[in-house]
Motif scaffolding. Structure first.
Motif, mmCIF file in Angstrom:
data_model
loop_
_atom_site.group_PDB
_atom_site.id
_atom_site.type_symbol
_atom_site.label_atom_id
_atom_site.label_comp_id
_atom_site.label_asym_id
_atom_site.label_seq_id
_atom_site.Cartn_x
_atom_site.Cartn_y
_atom_site.Cartn_z
ATOM 1 N N THR A 30 107.620 35.834 -29.961
ATOM 2 C CA THR A 30 107.412 36.653 -31.162
ATOM 3 C C THR A 30 107.951 38.061 -30.945
ATOM 4 N N GLY A 31 107.683 38.631 -29.774
ATOM 5 C CA GLY A 31 108.158 39.982 -29.492
ATOM 6 C C GLY A 31 109.666 40.098 -29.494
ATOM 7 N N SER A 32 110.386 39.027 -29.096
ATOM 8 C CA SER A 32 111.849 39.091 -29.059
ATOM 9 C C SER A 32 112.469 39.216 -30.436
ATOM 10 N N SER A 33 111.711 38.892 -31.484
ATOM 11 C CA SER A 33 112.247 38.984 -32.850
ATOM 12 C C SER A 33 112.174 40.397 -33.417
ATOM 13 N N PHE A 34 111.584 41.328 -32.676
ATOM 14 C CA PHE A 34 111.440 42.701 -33.173
ATOM 15 C C PHE A 34 112.284 43.702 -32.375
ATOM 16 N N VAL A 35 113.208 43.213 -31.580
ATOM 17 C CA VAL A 35 114.024 44.099 -30.747
ATOM 18 C C VAL A 35 115.069 44.819 -31.601
ATOM 19 N N PRO A 36 115.141 46.153 -31.547
ATOM 20 C CA PRO A 36 116.147 46.901 -32.335
ATOM 21 C C PRO A 36 117.546 46.791 -31.741
ATOM 22 N N LYS A 37 118.531 47.234 -32.502
ATOM 23 C CA LYS A 37 119.939 47.039 -32.158
ATOM 24 C C LYS A 37 120.332 47.682 -30.829
ATOM 25 N N SER A 38 119.763 48.807 -30.481
ATOM 26 C CA SER A 38 120.168 49.534 -29.279
ATOM 27 C C SER A 38 119.423 49.095 -28.021
ATOM 28 N N TYR A 39 118.612 48.045 -28.108
ATOM 29 C CA TYR A 39 117.800 47.608 -26.965
ATOM 30 C C TYR A 39 118.076 46.145 -26.622
ATOM 31 N N PHE A 40 119.323 45.817 -26.445
ATOM 32 C CA PHE A 40 119.676 44.440 -26.098
ATOM 33 C C PHE A 40 119.032 44.027 -24.768
ATOM 34 N N TRP A 41 118.925 44.961 -23.833
ATOM 35 C CA TRP A 41 118.313 44.647 -22.539
ATOM 36 C C TRP A 41 116.879 44.158 -22.707
ATOM 37 N N LEU A 42 116.176 44.669 -23.743
ATOM 38 C CA LEU A 42 114.804 44.242 -23.982
ATOM 39 C C LEU A 42 114.766 42.792 -24.474
ATOM 40 N N LEU A 43 115.746 42.422 -25.287
ATOM 41 C CA LEU A 43 115.838 41.041 -25.743
ATOM 42 C C LEU A 43 116.053 40.113 -24.543
ATOM 43 N N VAL A 44 116.915 40.542 -23.623
ATOM 44 C CA VAL A 44 117.165 39.742 -22.415
ATOM 45 C C VAL A 44 115.879 39.594 -21.590
ATOM 46 N N LEU A 45 115.133 40.680 -21.442
ATOM 47 C CA LEU A 45 113.888 40.644 -20.674
ATOM 48 C C LEU A 45 112.865 39.708 -21.316
ATOM 49 N N LEU A 46 112.708 39.796 -22.623
ATOM 50 C CA LEU A 46 111.742 38.952 -23.319
ATOM 51 C C LEU A 46 112.140 37.478 -23.258
ATOM 52 N N ARG A 47 113.439 37.208 -23.313
ATOM 53 C CA ARG A 47 113.884 35.817 -23.177
ATOM 54 C C ARG A 47 113.533 35.274 -21.790
ATOM 55 N N GLY A 48 113.600 36.152 -20.790
ATOM 56 C CA GLY A 48 113.197 35.733 -19.455
ATOM 57 C C GLY A 48 111.725 35.372 -19.390
ATOM 58 N N LEU A 49 110.886 36.164 -20.061
ATOM 59 C CA LEU A 49 109.448 35.894 -20.069
ATOM 60 C C LEU A 49 109.125 34.625 -20.850
ATOM 61 N N VAL A 50 109.893 34.338 -21.888
ATOM 62 C CA VAL A 50 109.719 33.076 -22.619
ATOM 63 C C VAL A 50 109.926 31.893 -21.671
ATOM 64 N N GLY A 51 110.907 32.024 -20.780
ATOM 65 C CA GLY A 51 111.177 30.964 -19.814
ATOM 66 C C GLY A 51 110.000 30.677 -18.905
ATOM 67 N N ILE A 52 109.245 31.714 -18.546
ATOM 68 C CA ILE A 52 108.058 31.518 -17.697
ATOM 69 C C ILE A 52 107.037 30.643 -18.411
ATOM 70 N N GLY A 53 106.799 30.936 -19.687
ATOM 71 C CA GLY A 53 105.846 30.140 -20.457
ATOM 72 C C GLY A 53 106.263 28.691 -20.585
ATOM 73 N N GLU A 54 107.541 28.469 -20.849
ATOM 74 C CA GLU A 54 108.016 27.100 -21.036
ATOM 75 C C GLU A 54 108.027 26.319 -19.727
ATOM 76 N N ALA A 55 108.177 27.011 -18.594
ATOM 77 C CA ALA A 55 108.196 26.323 -17.293
ATOM 78 C C ALA A 55 106.872 25.622 -17.019
ATOM 79 N N SER A 56 105.761 26.252 -17.413
ATOM 80 C CA SER A 56 104.450 25.652 -17.160
ATOM 81 C C SER A 56 104.316 24.322 -17.887
ATOM 82 N N TYR A 57 104.797 24.267 -19.101
ATOM 83 C CA TYR A 57 104.644 23.053 -19.902
ATOM 84 C C TYR A 57 105.587 21.944 -19.436
#
Length: 511
Positions: free
Chosen positions: A135-162
């Motif tokens: 959900t947080g990755s959908s609110f990343v502004p245009k100048s913060y691409f690095w934040l989108l990359v970081l949040l995508r990494g955290l999404v991977g942690i959640g999916e790994a458990s399942y």
């Protein structure tokens, strides 16, 4: 005489809860009894009812659908993301690479926990992380691409458990042919979810005029999945399906688990085969919609994407192809396996090898026919995806029957780590980087932009050949490894303290 009575005890009544704490010294293939000949005959009530088991599988399938929908929603709106953040191909590929890297790095942790603690709670915790970060990755502004990359990494942690734990629960609820069907039902949602990810992402972006909303639909549906997991999924005893609902105890250390898996040759070769398949599917899933779009732009069939909202028809079509070919491929693969297993003991890896090698000419044709005919390209993409999808359920089923129950989560985790590390963690970025390198060698144009991506795809067929060879190697060892895993599941170590078979044990008649 005493030994004969011990063996007969396995048939006379329910066995005690088994311990597999010190099994690493047993030689694979040394015990020749099959599971059907040694399994206890009993009428006692199962620990988990059939009805509850089927409900649990339905819940796990639903969450698996959302898992892969979320993973490929990004690919469905990739053109929009590249335009919004003004990023090139290699940087765009980094989104998937970071996601997969976090996924594979945390999978061993969840494998360790899944073999030792309550699996439902671990899955619920992971899903909560996934919901919040997606959900947080959908609110990343245009100048913060690095934040989108970081949040995508955290999404991977959640999916790994399942992804690490869910198949092991199914393995402890069912066995034999019924397990094959349940695993097929679970894994059929990989291509279905992937295809719906393209379609949903593109549709929401078109309807709202804002691609950010496409990243919010799966977290909304995921809240329902989290509640269902907590209230409807059981945590069955490990090995309950094979061992008369009593399960087995796991008392080995993590190092002993690793040593056990490294001695399992069919596990090693099949993991390499899964890695090659992950490389292929990761590259195709992430880049194929863009490849098709650029092919049409180069032929003058589509205008270039210069605004925030780009034409998404290719994501729709590729998504539909992924859904249909995935369902068809999984059903054909499962049907072939059920038909051939009684005739060919190593049918599963042979089918996987056939799927990988059969997809190679289709991939070659797809890459080059795109310059002349888009409809023909879709046809060969469809055939290639059907052949690759033959493998989905068989790969999971193989792992469950060649690894003892107390080490399955660890086996799933390590296989996930290897296949993603060497497979789809790098393939999207590698394809993008090769495309950028080729593109920079000439002045930019729509035709050259397509050609550079086209040439970078040529690595995929060669990886497909390699994967076919790996599965052929698996076929050489899988029968012995399966027999060894079955024997370890039902034979208590105190009956065989030296871990060596005796003449009387290996001559127990089949019943």
């Amino acid at each position: 005489m005493e030994l004969k009575r011990s063996v007969t005890f396995l048939h006379d009544g329910p066995p005690p809860r088994r311990s597999l704490g010190s099994i690493s010294g047993l030689q694979y293939g040394s015990l020749v009894n099959s599971l059907s000949s040694l399994a206890p005959i009993t009428n006692e009530t199962p620990a988990i009812s059939r009805r509850r088991s089927f409900i649990a599988v339905a819940v796990l399938c639903y969450v698996n659908l959302l898992n892969y929908m979320e993973r490929y929603t990004i690919a469905g709106v990739l053109l929009n993301i590249q335009t919004f953040f003004n990023i090139n191909d290699s940087t765009a590929g980094l989104l998937q690479t970071i996601f997969i890297c976090s996924f594979l790095l945390t999978a061993p942790l969840f494998g360790y926990l899944g073999d030792r603690y309550n699996r439902v709670y671990i899955m619920a915790a992971g899903l909560s992380v996934w919901l919040l970060t997606a959900t947080g990755s959908s609110f990343v502004p245009k100048s913060y691409f690095w934040l989108l990359v970081l949040l995508r990494g955290l999404v991977g942690i959640g999916e790994a458990s399942y992804s690490t734990i869910a198949p092991t629960i199914i393995g402890d609820l069912f066995t034999g042919g019924q397990r094959t069907i349940m695993i097929a039902a679970f894994y059929i949602f990989i291509p279905v979810g992937s295809g719906l990810g393209y379609i949903t992402g593109s549709s929401i972006a078109s309807l709202t005029g804002d691609w950010h909303w496409s990243l919010r639909i799966t977290p909304i549906l995921g809240v329902v999945g989290l509640i269902l997991v907590l209230f409807l999924c059981p945590n069955p005893p490990r090995g309950a399906a094979e061992n008369n609902q009593h399960g087995v105890n796991g008392r080995s250390s993590y190092l002993e688990d690793i040593k056990y898996l490294l001695k399992n040759k069919s596990y090693i070769w099949s993991s390499l085969g899964v890695t090659a398949m992950a490389f292929l599917t990761g590259a195709l899933a992430f880049w194929m919609p863009s490849f098709l779009y650029r092919a049409q732009v180069s032929q003058g069939l589509q205008p270039p994407c210069t605004k925030g909202s780009c034409n998404s028809i290719d994501s729709y079509i590729f998504g539909a192809i992924t859904v249909v070919s995935g369902i068809l491929g999984v059903c054909i693969g499962t049907g072939l396996a059920r038909w051939l297993r009684n005739k060919v003991p190593n049918a599963d890896p042979l089918i996987c090898a056939g799927g990988m090698l059969g997809s190679v000419p289709c991939l070659f044709i797809t890459i080059f026919v795109a310059t002349a005919s888009i409809p023909a390209t879709y046809v060969f993409i469809f055939i290639a995806e059907v052949l690759l999808s033959l493998n989905w359920s068989l790969l999971a089923d193989m792992l469950l029957y060649i690894v003892v129950p107390t080490k399955r989560a660890t086996a799933e985790a390590l296989q996930i780590t290897v296949c993603h590390l060497l497979g789809d963690a790098g393939s999207p970025y590698l394809i993008g980087a090769i495309s950028d390198a080729i593109h920079s060698s000439k002045p930019s144009s729509t035709e050259w932009s397509f050609s550079s991506l086209q040439y970078s795809f040529l690595i995929c067929p060669f990886v497909g050949i390699l994967g076919g060879v790996f599965f052929l190697m698996t076929a050489l060892y899988i029968s012995d490894d399966r027999t060894a895993a079955q024997q370890l599941t039902i034979d208590p170590p105190q009956q065989c303290p030296t871990h060596e078979p005796t003449a009387e044990m290996t001559n127990v008649p089949n019943k």
